[in-house]
Design an enzyme around this catalytic site. Structure first.
Site, PDB file in Angstrom:
ATOM      1  N   THR A 115       0.685  -1.176   0.036  1.00  0.00           N
ATOM      2  CA  THR A 115       0.080   0.184  -0.160  1.00  0.00           C
ATOM      3  C   THR A 115       0.729   1.334   0.047  1.00  0.00           C
ATOM      4  O   THR A 115       1.941   1.205   0.597  1.00  0.00           O
ATOM      5  CB  THR A 115      -0.981   0.087   1.063  1.00  0.00           C
ATOM      6  N   TYR A 155      -1.255   0.380  10.752  1.00  0.00           N
ATOM      7  CA  TYR A 155      -1.862  -0.431   9.534  1.00  0.00           C
ATOM      8  C   TYR A 155      -0.462  -0.277   8.611  1.00  0.00           C
ATOM      9  O   TYR A 155      -0.136  -1.308   7.897  1.00  0.00           O
ATOM     10  CB  TYR A 155      -3.031   0.016   8.651  1.00  0.00           C
TER      11      TYR A 155
END
Length: 316
Positions: free
Chosen positions: A126, A149
């Site tokens: 990501t 995250y």
């Protein structure tokens, strides 16, 4: 080609499986543990076009418990998309879920790949690993995640590098930039915005709405991902998968007002925690190695997502 997709019932995973099956030589094994029971109806909907396909097999298995020796075979290609997503929910006690499903699951898969000579492993990462950067961000930018995250996804990347270096596992890592489109998760901005328009509620806006994102349409993202299958010279590479347009959140709202013909009200709810002010992908590497070229404009992509969500909210 025998292909395994983890996270197959998710937003990107389900689209990826459908695209892979368009190539008649592919057999796809999709794995998803439905680890959040609340999302089960949505994930079942995501699988709607897949479950009766003759070249698709679905395994409803928790990857923390899966016996990979019974699943993996020589020359498999693995797309590892399974993860707990979301920046805002990764703080506090929830972090344990991110460690288990983003780090431990990845480590278990890599351990299994040590003993079985697979063809390729594609790890979905990501743009959250980059943190706050200025201008276009290339893959050699020093990562500095702003959220738990992002930390777990970057840890997964480092694990991939460790096993690639020590055990020769053929790994390619892709860093996705803000993917949107039909079947987008309900916690993501565009889904929230469109749902609010449908229900005639104010749209929640974090910060001042002037933060910008490099928005990637799901079809473009999947084309870039699938191209790793056939690409040469991608083993060991980390590659950005970005979109065709970069816009602010307020500009996105204006586009939604245009395509829905509805004026919206905004509810500014404070600065988000753990999110960069701007993201912008340098996709030069993807263009060179994958011949990647995103084609779907933001307006066009939002129209596709609007149609899907109108259908969804008719069903519920």
């Amino acid at each position: 080609m025998r292909i395994i997709v983890t996270g197959a019932a998710g937003f990107i995973g389900s689209h990826l499986c459908e695209r892979l099956l368009k190539e008649k030589e592919n057999v796809v094994i999709g794995i998803d543990g439905f680890i959040d029971p609340a999302l089960k109806p949505i994930k079942q909907r995501n699988l709607g076009n897949l479950l009766n396909h003759p070249r698709f097999q679905f395994l409803n298995k928790n990857l923390l418990e899966l016996d990979w020796s019974k699943v993996l075979a020589k020359d498999d290609v693995i797309f590892h998309l399974a993860a707990v997503p979301g920046v805002r929910s990764s703080w506090g006690n929830n972090f344990r879920l991110y460690v288990e499903n983003n780090i431990l699951v990845t480590q278990r898969l890599l351990e299994a790949c040590k003993t079985i000579p697979i063809k390729k492993l594609i790890y979905a990462s990501t743009s959250s690993v980059y943190g706050e950067k200025i201008g276009r961000v290339s893959e050699d930018s020093v990562p500095f995640p702003l959220s738990p995250y992002g930390v777990t996804k970057l840890t997964g990347e480092y694990l991939c590098k460790v096993y690639s270096e020590n055990d020769g596992i053929p790994i390619t890592m892709l860093r996705y930039f803000t993917v949107y489109g039909p079947r987008q998760r309900s916690d993501m901005a565009f889904h929230k915005f469109i749902a609010c328009i449908i229900k005639k509620k104010p749209i929640p806006i974090y910060g001042d709405g002037k933060q910008t994102r490099d928005f990637t349409y799901i079809g473009d993202c999947v084309e870039g991902t699938v191209s790793v299958l056939h690409a040469d010279h991608v083993i060991g590479e980390t590659i950005n998968i970005g979109g065709k347009e970069r816009k602010s959140i307020l500009e996105v709202v204006e586009i939604l007002e245009e395509i829905t013909g509805q004026k919206t009200s905004l509810d500014f709810i404070g600065k988000p925690r753990g999110e960069p002010r701007h993201t912008w992908a340098d996709i030069t590497k993807a263009e060179k190695l994958l011949h990647y070229s995103p084609t779907v404009s933001l307006k066009e992509g939002l129209q596709y997502e609007l149609k899907d969500l109108l259908d969804l909210y008719k069903e519920v």
